[in-house]
Design an enzyme around this catalytic site. Sequence first.
Site, PDB file in Angstrom:
ATOM      1  N   ARG A  46       3.032 -25.093   9.135  1.00 51.96           N
ATOM      2  CA  ARG A  46       2.159 -23.913   9.206  1.00 51.96           C
ATOM      3  C   ARG A  46       2.818 -22.875  10.103  1.00 51.96           C
ATOM      4  NH1 ARG A  46      -1.353 -24.177  12.825  1.00 51.96           N
ATOM      5  NH2 ARG A  46      -2.300 -26.127  12.227  1.00 51.96           N
ATOM      6  N   TYR A  64      -6.980  -0.949  -3.989  1.00 54.19           N
ATOM      7  CA  TYR A  64      -7.026  -2.217  -4.727  1.00 54.19           C
ATOM      8  C   TYR A  64      -8.420  -2.853  -4.519  1.00 54.19           C
ATOM      9  CZ  TYR A  64      -6.068  -6.967  -6.177  1.00 54.19           C
ATOM     10  OH  TYR A  64      -6.130  -8.185  -6.801  1.00 54.19           O
ATOM     11  N   ASP A  80       0.150  -0.316   2.233  1.00 54.55           N
ATOM     12  CA  ASP A  80       0.288  -1.287   1.149  1.00 54.55           C
ATOM     13  C   ASP A  80       1.343  -0.733   0.192  1.00 54.55           C
ATOM     14  OD1 ASP A  80       0.059  -2.726  -1.230  1.00 54.55           O
ATOM     15  OD2 ASP A  80      -2.107  -3.019  -1.025  1.00 54.55           O
ATOM     16  N   LYS A 123       3.367  -9.354  -7.117  1.00 59.39           N
ATOM     17  CA  LYS A 123       3.670  -8.319  -8.104  1.00 59.39           C
ATOM     18  C   LYS A 123       5.185  -8.112  -8.220  1.00 59.39           C
ATOM     19  CE  LYS A 123      -0.800  -8.278  -7.909  1.00 59.39           C
ATOM     20  NZ  LYS A 123      -1.575  -7.343  -7.093  1.00 59.39           N
TER      21      LYS A 123
END
Length: 379
Positions: free
Chosen positions: A46, A98, A170, A195
Amino acid sequence: MKFNTKTIHGGQEHDKAYGAVMPPIYQTSTYAQKTPGGHKGYEYSRTHNPTRNALENAFASIENGNYGLAFGSGLAAIDAVIKLLQPGDEVISTNDLYGGTYRLFTKIFEGFGIKFHFIGMENADKVESYVNEKTKLIWAETPTNPMMNIIDIKALAAVASKHNILLGVDNTFATPYLQRPLDLGADIVMHSATKYLGGHSDVVMGALAVKDKELADRLYFIQNASGAVCGPQDSFLVLRGIKTLHVRMQRHCENGEKVARYLENHPKIEKVYWPGFESHPNHDVAKAQMDDFGGMISFVTKGNDYDEAIRIVENLKIFTLAESLGGVESLAGHPASMTHASIPKEEREKTGVVDSLIRLSVGIEDADDLIADLNQAIG
Ligand SMILES: *Cc1c(COP(=O)(O)O)cnc(C)c1O
């Protein structure tokens, strides 16, 4: 190092054990210690994983940052940014945002006492008018989704630094191939690596890159403490995707321009939203801050008929009707019935998401085939 070299080599070194050219997929949760605390820099996956770290270094390199962070999704990356804030803090955010980001802000973080102002950001003075002593973050998405508005990152950075607030951008739609927000003065750049960075529609992942060490340390703390990390297999896939980002983006841009110009001249099409047109209201800003105009295009048909738009997207054969974007294959979406269906018609129409709006993610197939497909579907 130039961008086209950075995508392949930036932040990367060959595997220390055997010289493997690609970092191995270190599919492990933990690492052997000789004595308590006697490890080789890795204790638990992690916190750190060598495959993820290789990817994080690549993120930092292509965005001209000093530190990169990878997360289990784009929204997990944004979630980590908002956790820099405290109850009572305020955020000024792009309104044409978004949908999942809007949901995260309003349905999760407003409940924790953070206030969000959703506004059009084409005018930086307007953004500044929303700043007060509680404002801690400006969150911008450019080009916007799905209306393809362009926000001047440099102008926002001037507002943010004047008032000592963070600016996050973003950069999912543009990618660092087209625009590098950290160079334009942003503090944090974020990606849905799902993406274009991944580029092959086979991974869900998020990324952040920053320049400042203190900010990076706070974000690494949150990444480890909240734990929304990605696995080594997905890290490997996105690292592989980044190595072809520049060649894919070049073709996305070329095909995007051809498709945009074809649609613009089609008698049944009312309007095409693509920042490369000189008539686009923010074309000058796009030209100044982007190196090209990308492969995302939205358009509306004459008569603005809902059923006709559905018919067009159903008739497409090479374009796949699907959510998401940025993969090698072309996708089409109908926001009014898909991504924006939960927003009341009146609300969505305020930002331009009308019944016949269709959004295209133009892929890297042959442009002639894509245009022929649109031609037969539009009729
Ligand atoms: C997809 C997307 C996100 C969310 O990313 P996930 O990887 O789906 O969590 C955020 N911003 C933009 C612009 C996106 O397209």
